[in-house]
Design a protein around this motif. Structure first.
Motif, PDB file in Angstrom:
ATOM      1  N   CYS A 136       0.835  -1.208   0.000  1.00  0.00           N
ATOM      2  CA  CYS A 136       0.000   0.000   0.000  1.00  0.00           C
ATOM      3  C   CYS A 136       0.866   1.253   0.000  1.00  0.00           C
TER       4      CYS A 136
ATOM      5  N   MET B 195      -5.718   2.056  -1.791  1.00  0.00           N
ATOM      6  CA  MET B 195      -5.319   1.047  -0.802  1.00  0.00           C
ATOM      7  C   MET B 195      -6.161  -0.220  -0.924  1.00  0.00           C
TER       8      MET B 195
ATOM      9  N   GLN C 175      -5.141  -4.223  -1.917  1.00  0.00           N
ATOM     10  CA  GLN C 175      -5.574  -5.403  -1.159  1.00  0.00           C
ATOM     11  C   GLN C 175      -6.345  -6.383  -2.036  1.00  0.00           C
TER      12      GLN C 175
END
Length: 360
Positions: A292, A354, A358
């Motif tokens: 991230c 972010m 993921q």
């Protein structure tokens, strides 16, 4: 580009108003009228008993340590800014690191008691990200073992616990008014104590120890601040309601957007409200945190691993000490951008990027 932080800048004409008076008086340092007035205003705002406005938070810590005339070991945390530890060393004392609580990220009171020896003279605890330590437990330990308590509240401006200022706890507390803080005077610091005699001693120390034109009463330092810094503090304190509201809005937006992220927030003290000084996340996975951070950087968005690495493993003047919780947390924590000019659109962008890392 989105930086990790930006200083709050008030309307330029409001600051310029104070500059006219500085030029007229030609009194620019040595606790002039603006600095003295700012002291009183902040004291009233925070509802503390005794307060000094000084050069910066680091000098405040060093003055607190010297003023208490400590000798021996000081139990402290390695999950903090380096000044917490360096102030102990500057005072000629020995820092003794103990581990943190995995939920609050503050020093673990149970570990404090385990580390006390006949050489222990004080506890220096940090309210990490402004989150109050377990002040009641620390107070009980200090009283039991006759120890002084210093609180590093660099991040804790405006924080209350149990209905009163966090700075009313311990023998002495400090706060930073650096430009990166939610309330700042460009550079600046505060020292607070409940002891009027100790305040007098600190006031003498702030001005080289002078107690007259040709006399000295204490070992002192140049801890004074300038009228230019005080002017910024006087302007900015009038904007605190909007500053706090904007930071809360950003914090809440992150919370809403990142509910699906494999990361958690530190657990805040149940008898206190968050002052939104920082937005830290503790990731479940180190690699996800690193990915991230890197992906945001590629998109010119800058975060900070704060605090990393652990002070118990990174200072050349301290022997390495293994602290399992501290090392684990410091390896997985990341602070996201948070400042008044950050827009909700930018918060949404940061959040989307972010979650993309993921999910992909």
């Amino acid at each position: 580009m989105i930086p990790i932080t930006k200083p709050f800048m008030p309307p330029q004409e409001e600051y310029a108003h104070y500059l006219k008076g500085i030029w007229q008086r030609q009194w620019i340092t040595n606790m002039g009228p603006l600095s003295s007035n700012l002291e009183l205003i902040i004291k009233d705002y925070l509802k503390v008993n005794h307060l000094l406005y000084v050069t910066n938070g680091t000098v405040a810590l060093e003055m607190a340590m010297k003023g208490l005339e400590l000798q021996g070991e000081v139990i402290t945390t390695a999950f903090s800014f380096v000044a917490t530890t360096s102030s102990i060393v500057w005072a000629g004392c020995q820092p003794v690191f103990v581990d943190i609580d995995a939920d609050s990220l503050n020093i673990d009171p149970a570990k404090i008691e385990e580390a006390i020896t006949e050489k222990t003279c004080a506890i220096l605890a940090t309210h990490v990200y402004g989150n109050p330590c377990d002040v009641d437990a620390i107070d009980a330990i200090a009283k039991k073992h006759n120890l002084k308590v210093i609180y590093d509240g660099a991040h804790a401006f405006g924080v209350q616990v149990n209905g009163q200022s966090i700075f009313n706890y311990g023998d002495v507390s400090i706060c930073s008014l650096h430009a990166t803080k939610l309330y700042h005077s460009i550079e600046g610091g505060l020292i607070m104590t409940n002891d009027p005699d100790f305040l007098k001693k600190l006031a003498l120390m702030r001005n080289f120890g002078f107690n007259g034109p040709e006399a000295f009463a204490e070992l002192g330092i140049n801890g004074k601040n300038s009228e230019f810094h005080a002017a910024m503090g006087l302007v900015n304190i009038t904007h605190l309601p909007e500053i706090m509201e904007k930071r809360k809005t950003i914090n809440d937006r992150y919370d809403q957007n990142l509910r699906g992220l494999r990361a958690r927030r530190p657990k805040w003290h149940e008898a206190s409200a968050n002052n939104h000084a920082y937005y830290p996340l503790i990731f479940e996975d180190i690699q996800l945190m690193l990915n991230c951070m890197e992906y945001l950087k590629v998109n010119e968005i800058f975060t900070r691993r704060y605090f990393y690495p652990s002070l118990a493993s990174s200072l050349p003047y301290m022997a390495y000490k293994k602290l399992e919780v501290t090392e684990d947390i410091s390896s997985r924590v990341l602070c996201l951008p948070l400042y008044c000019d950050l827009t909700t659109e930018e918060v949404d962008l940061i959040s989307r990027l972010m979650l993309r890392v993921q999910n992909n």
